[in-house]
Design a protein around this motif. Structure first.
Motif, short mmCIF file in Angstrom:
data_model
loop_
_atom_site.label_atom_id
_atom_site.label_comp_id
_atom_site.label_asym_id
_atom_site.label_seq_id
_atom_site.Cartn_x
_atom_site.Cartn_y
_atom_site.Cartn_z
N ASN A 135 0.80 -1.29 0.03
CA ASN A 135 0.02 0.01 0.09
C ASN A 135 0.82 1.29 -0.08
O ASN A 135 0.95 1.85 0.87
N THR A 311 -10.25 10.29 3.45
CA THR A 311 -8.74 10.10 3.08
C THR A 311 -8.62 9.18 2.13
O THR A 311 -9.81 8.47 1.69
N GLU A 312 -7.35 8.99 1.43
CA GLU A 312 -7.24 8.07 0.30
C GLU A 312 -6.73 6.85 0.72
O GLU A 312 -5.59 6.45 0.54
N GLN A 314 -6.27 3.75 3.91
CA GLN A 314 -6.23 3.71 5.43
C GLN A 314 -5.31 2.38 5.60
O GLN A 314 -5.19 1.34 5.11
N SER A 327 -6.39 -2.54 4.78
CA SER A 327 -5.49 -1.59 4.32
C SER A 327 -5.51 -1.37 2.90
O SER A 327 -5.46 -2.16 2.09
N LEU A 328 -5.47 0.15 2.57
CA LEU A 328 -5.58 0.33 1.15
C LEU A 328 -4.92 1.65 1.02
O LEU A 328 -5.09 2.67 1.67
N ARG A 330 -5.23 4.28 -1.72
CA ARG A 330 -5.91 4.52 -3.15
C ARG A 330 -4.94 4.92 -4.30
O ARG A 330 -5.54 4.97 -5.44
N LEU A 331 -3.94 5.71 -3.91
CA LEU A 331 -3.37 6.19 -4.89
C LEU A 331 -2.27 5.34 -5.19
O LEU A 331 -1.37 6.06 -6.22
N LYS A 332 -1.88 4.37 -4.84
CA LYS A 332 -0.79 3.56 -5.20
C LYS A 332 -0.76 3.27 -6.72
O LYS A 332 0.42 3.11 -6.94
N GLN A 333 -1.74 3.03 -7.39
CA GLN A 333 -1.72 2.89 -8.85
C GLN A 333 -1.22 3.95 -9.49
O GLN A 333 -0.62 3.53 -10.72
N PHE A 334 -0.98 4.96 -9.04
CA PHE A 334 -0.42 6.34 -9.75
C PHE A 334 1.25 5.94 -9.89
O PHE A 334 1.77 6.63 -10.43
N PHE B 248 -16.43 3.25 2.88
CA PHE B 248 -15.51 3.85 2.20
C PHE B 248 -14.55 2.81 1.71
O PHE B 248 -14.56 1.51 2.37
N ARG B 276 -13.38 13.77 -2.17
CA ARG B 276 -11.95 14.21 -2.19
C ARG B 276 -11.44 15.18 -3.51
O ARG B 276 -11.95 14.46 -4.69
N GLU B 279 -9.52 13.16 -6.55
CA GLU B 279 -10.58 12.16 -7.47
C GLU B 279 -10.78 13.11 -8.67
O GLU B 279 -11.19 12.80 -9.81
N GLU B 282 -8.06 13.76 -11.06
CA GLU B 282 -7.93 12.50 -11.99
C GLU B 282 -8.52 12.77 -13.31
O GLU B 282 -8.23 12.85 -14.46
N ARG B 435 -10.68 -8.06 -2.83
CA ARG B 435 -10.33 -7.71 -4.09
C ARG B 435 -11.18 -8.09 -5.00
O ARG B 435 -10.82 -8.06 -6.19
N PHE B 507 -8.78 -1.46 -14.95
CA PHE B 507 -7.44 -1.03 -15.49
C PHE B 507 -6.99 -1.45 -16.66
O PHE B 507 -5.91 -1.07 -17.25
#
Lengths: 438, 587
Positions: A135, A311-312, A314, A327-328, A330-334, B248, B276, B279, B282, B435, B507
């Motif tokens: 993450n 938050t993006e 947690q 746990s995550l 959200r921006l990791k794929q960038f 969330f 947010r 988002e 993007e 997932r 993706f």
């Protein structure tokens, strides 16, 4: 504005009421009685009635205390000299050194124009595999660490403060136990990291109102550093104390509570702080990591719940480990497509396999027969936990990815891993040539 | 929304109290509810809206930070309701909740949103090529087109203002010309002979629905989103309404983003309401780069973004959803199909709650105001399919995400929303933790709109999914060895459907967008496999076979429909399954 007012009419909790005119909403005032002076802020105007929230608390304030309005809102002095300094929740020096002599900057200023934001592009390396691999923390990200009292969230933050590859660390403590404050200070001092750190610390014994300003002070200072092209990491602990302070004030003000006593604007208040995280196109960035304890380990409690929506992602810190489930980032794929070709796939697959391991464990604990596959999963789970989840281990991202492959190779045949063939060809550890460094 | 240039005759009031973003004002001349006022502060004018009137006092919610306002300060009233400008140039724009263009604000103020800065919603300098479509002597009604201008992909109709009542006779109409939005292009007279001017734009109060059309129709036509679980199992019709509640981290916003890219509509309006900022960014940064597969042009050309993120003032968050839906209705009036995505309606409801709390109204459930339900209902009711005056069809589809506190769907916002929408896409934390994306719960969700594929096949598949889930639950108690082989195969079938059809890699270029044709074809195959009676030697053999098929089917999902290998792979899958076909056909 030199008018002094005497004659406070009401004192309820930390809020004073007096009659005055020409007072701006949100302005600061000085409340003086005897030797003592405290700051206060205007939180409501009703005709000529002015409601003041006293930073040091309402206790001991006499009704004939003198009140002087300063004619401006909350500000904090800012210069590079702040680095290495420690302040309290009112922005006064806590480290025994003189008050900084610098130009004040506005606290809780306007938010960033969304059209000026950019897509996050760089990761923040922390050296903690559960973060870097699974993450990834990204510059400009805001992430809470959901935890419960007793978990090592403060030591984790301290380690991140030491290891994170950023320019400036701003540490905000809210309702911090005094011991924890000392631990933070000593850890950073010993590692020589204090010189890149600014701390705003409100300890549990300080007046509640001061707790309310810690995030704002931290973020106002962080913003200035970021505008000076610095990559800033803001560490906040513990946001639940912050929310509780807001609740306390709201209840005193007789506001209608919404959920478990918290004020209806809890979401907006938290969001206004977290949204200060930003990556300026032509300057630095602010990244926020905030410990949030979940009362009763309940993620649906209003504080973690509202936080999660803001938050993006947690991190869950449980049993001294960062939980892989829930746990995550959200921006990791960038960013994780730019690290290494195998990063994304192996990250997903490791988690899926670990999930299978967990259900196998459940099965085992109920006494069901274990298949050959189950045994492999059990071995995998053990290696996963000891190699990657142990919070005391520092592994650079690339080493951690290699370690993942090694674990797969130790436990499974190639085609059992579910990894794409071309990645297996490139990354499957050659027998005896795997080079794992710690 | 007009620039605040107060005229001398303007009525004014005096501030008597400040509480958060709410101010109490004493007024002398008449005021009206929802009228816009401006609070004066150090040379700036802070926009506000009247939300309550009592005696000689009125309460205004201020759309900006109120720090520094003083008792005794002056407020000017505008005699106008909160309105937006409707005209060419809306598309591709990025507005805040009050229709201030954010990029232009940034040019003016830099990184930060300074309060009291307002810019016209429509560019006053930009030139448009006007072509008339009526002639002198024609009779027109509100909503009728008097001419057009080209706007990117679309022919933008210039219409008789929607609020005008009765029939009008065209007295003057401009020739084809190039002009700005301010130009008067027609003059019309009503029955009494009063002459009125028509410009390229009109203003409309956001809280009123535009009703200049013949009739409302029932939504029946499918709106493809290219998301398999939606189009096949829980479809949305053009002009329909749906909601996506979820805790969330379950992927509401990602789902909204995917829909905004791939949905089969003409115009997409994204209302980022109290969520947010990242988002929105993007979308802002990626859309201009992305091609719309339908037109080959940039996606941004069909997109309009209303962006009032969580750290922006709460009161304009409340306004932003109305601003968005008004613009959606405006494009619908041109015979276009519009999709409005509101993320998230819970933040909007919370804005209502904050205001209600400050007004000290008697709170309803979880301190939400008692009128929450009717407010939500009237918002979603602004979606729909309509037949316009000229007979053409336009639609507004509304998809709202809901962020229920604690992920608990029992809370007031979710419940109020479920009552009025036509489809429910419930996201589950359980699935997102595993997932399994998109994390729409295939058993809890529902839709009242027609599916792309045969509904009977969908029902059969859902039954297998449900039965398979039951077997799975049972297996947790009795273990695999206590499960009959047939039941175990049922469980594997359900898992297969889930893995290869319900889940989709957003993706991936190919897997991420599954066209209607592809869905029909693939679902046909999947359904056939699900309903084939299978024979295995043992549970392990069954598991191995299904894992193998999953692999084939997942690879198949990644091959473009047009590619030759598509068919090869399809055959490979069917052959592999056929090898285990039990004697005798059918279930």
């Amino acid at each position: 504005m030199q008018t002094r007012y005497h004659g406070i009419e009401n004192i309820i909790g930390n809020v004073l009421m007096l009659r005055a005119t020409d007072v701006g909403y949100g302005d600061l005032a000085e409340v003086t009685h005897g030797e003592e002076t405290s700051l206060a802020q205007v939180i409501q105007l009703d005709g000529d009635k002015v409601f003041l929230q006293v930073f040091s608390g309402g206790r001991g304030v006499p009704t004939d205390a003198s009140v002087r309005f300063l004619g401006h809102g909350l500000s904090v002095p800012f210069s590079d000299d702040l680095l290495g300094r420690i302040f309290d929740g009112s922005g006064r020096a806590r480290d025994g050194r003189p008050e900084p002599d610098a130009d004040p900057v506005r606290v809780a200023g306007p938010s960033v124009n969304p059209s000026q934001r950019i897509i996050p592009r760089d990761m923040v390396r922390t050296g903690i595999p559960m973060i870097d691999v699974f993450n990834t923390l990204v510059q400009s990200q805001k992430l809470p660490i959901f935890s419960v009292a007793g978990e090592p969230y403060n030591p984790l933050l301290a380690r991140i403060a030491l290891q994170a590859e950023v320019d400036v660390i701003i540490l905000g403590g809210m309702g911090l136990k005094y011991d924890d404050y000392l631990t933070f200070r000593e850890t950073l001092e010993e590692a020589g990291s204090l010189s890149r750190t600014v701390m705003y610390v409100h300890t549990a014994s300080d007046p509640t109102v001061e707790c309310l300003f810690v995030p704002d002070l931290c973020l106002a200072v962080a913003e200035q550093f970021a505008l000076q092209n610095k990559q800033v990491l803001v560490l906040l602990t513990d946001m639940t104390n912050y929310a509780d302070a807001m609740k306390e004030i709201a209840i005193t003000m007789e506001k209608i509570p919404s959920n478990r006593g918290y004020p209806g604007d809890l979401y907006s208040q938290l969001a206004a702080r977290y949204e200060k995280a930003v990556d300026f196109a032509s300057a630095g960035s602010i990244t926020i990591l905030a410990a949030t304890t979940m009362p009763g380990d309940d993620v649906t409690h209003p504080v973690p719940d509202n936080t999660g929506y803001i938050t993006e992602g947690q991190f869950y810190l449980r049993n001294g480990r960062i939980e892989p489930f829930g746990s995550l980032s959200r921006l990791k794929q960038f960013v994780n497509d730019k690290t290494r070709a195998d990063h994304r796939k192996i990250m997903d697959r490791m988690i899926q396999l670990y999930a299978s391991y967990r259900s196998t464990e459940e099965k085992r604990s109920m006494g069901f027969r274990m298949t050959e596959w189950d045994h492999k999963l059990v071995k995998f789970g053990g290696l996963f936990e000891s190699t990657l989840m142990d919070l005391s281990k520092t592994l650079h991202l690339e080493d951690a990815l290699d370690a993942c492959w090694q674990i797969l190779a130790d436990c499974f045949e190639q085609d059992e891993t579910g990894m794409p063939s071309e990645l297996i060809k490139d990354f499957w550890p050659k027998a005896e040539t795997s080079d794992r460094s710690d | 929304m007009t620039e605040s240039s107060p005229v001398s005759t303007v009525s004014t009031g005096v501030i008597d109290g400040v509480n958060g973003n709410l101010i109490r004002v004493i007024f002398n001349q008449p005021v009206m509810l929802n009228e816009v006022g401006y609070a004066r502060l150090a040379g700036k004018m802070l926009k506000a809206e009247i939300v309550r009137i009592r005696g000689k006092q009125c309460w205004l919610q201020v759309f900006e930070d109120t720090a520094g306002l003083k008792v005794g300060g002056e407020v000017e009233f505008s005699r106008e309701l909160l309105s937006v400008e409707l005209g060419p140039g809306l598309l591709t724009s990025v507005y805040d909740g009050l229709q201030n263009p954010l990029p232009q604000l940034a040019e003016k103020c830099g990184y930060f949103l300074e309060r009291g800065e307002y810019i016209d919603g429509l560019d006053r300098e930009k030139k448009w090529d006007f072509t008339p479509s009526v002639k002198v002597g024609d009779t027109v009604h509100a909503g009728d087109s008097v001419g057009t201008v080209p706007e990117g992909l679309f022919t933008h109709r210039i219409m008789v203002p929607f609020g005008w009542r009765g029939a009008f006779t065209v007295k003057e109409i401009s020739e084809a010309l190039t002009c700005t939005v301010d130009t008067v292009i027609a003059k019309v007279a009503n029955a009494d002979g009063d002459l009125r001017e028509i410009k390229l734009y009109q203003t409309w109060p956001v809280k009123k629905a535009i009703q200049a059309y013949q009739e409302r129709l029932r939504p029946t036509e499918n709106m493809t989103t290219q998301v398999r679980i939606l189009d096949t199992f829980f479809p949305v019709a053009r002009g329909g309404t749906y909601c996506i509640p979820g805790p969330f981290g379950a992927g509401k916003t990602v789902l909204q983003q995917i829909t905004s890219r791939r949905a089969d509509v003409d115009v997409v309006i994204i209302a980022a309401c109290g969520e947010r900022a990242g988002e929105v960014v993007e979308t802002l940064r990626e859309f201009p780069e992305l091609d719309d597969p339908r037109t080959g042009r940039s996606l941004m050309e069909r997109t309009l973004i209303i962006c009032n993120t969580s750290s922006m003032p709460v009161a304009s968050r409340e306004a932003s959803v109305y601003t968005a839906v008004t613009m959606a209705e405006y494009y619908r009036q041109m015979g276009l199909h519009v999709l409005l995505l509101a993320d998230s309606t819970s933040r909007w409801a919370q804005a209502l709650r904050e205001l209600s709390g400050r007004l000290e109204e008697i709170p309803g459930e979880e301190a939400f105001p008692a009128y929450l339900e009717s407010v939500i209902a009237s918002f979603y009711e602004r979606g729909g399919v309509v037949r316009l005056n000229d007979g053409s069809i336009g639609s507004v589809t509304i998809g709202g995400s809901v962020s229920p506190a604690g992920g608990n769907f029992e809370e007031p916002v979710t419940q109020s929303t479920l009552k009025v929408v036509g489809a429910f896409h419930g996201l589950s934390r359980e699935r997102s933790d595993q997932r399994r994306y998109p994390a729409i719960d295939p058993l809890e969700s529902w839709s009242k709109y027609p599916s792309l594929v045969d509904i009977q096949q969908v029902d059969e598949s859902r039954k297998i999914l449900r039965d398979g889930r039951d077997v799975e639950q049972m297996m947790k108690v009795v273990g695999e060895e206590g499960t009959a082989l047939d039941d175990f195969v049922l469980y594997l079938k359900a898992d297969f459907l889930d893995e290869v059809y319900l889940q989709q890699d957003a993706f991936h270029d190919v897997d991420g967008s599954s066209s209607a044709d592809r869905q029909k074809r693939v679902f046909g195959v999947i359904h056939r496999i699900l309903t084939t009676r299978l024979h295995f030697q043992s549970r392990d053999a069954a598991r191995r076979a299904f894992i193998h098929w999953q692999q084939i089917a997942k690879d198949w999902n990644r091959i473009p429909l047009e590619a030759e290998e598509f068919e090869t792979q399809e055959k490979k899958l069917l052959d592999a399954v056929d090898a285990h076909r039990a004697e005798g056909e059918g279930n």
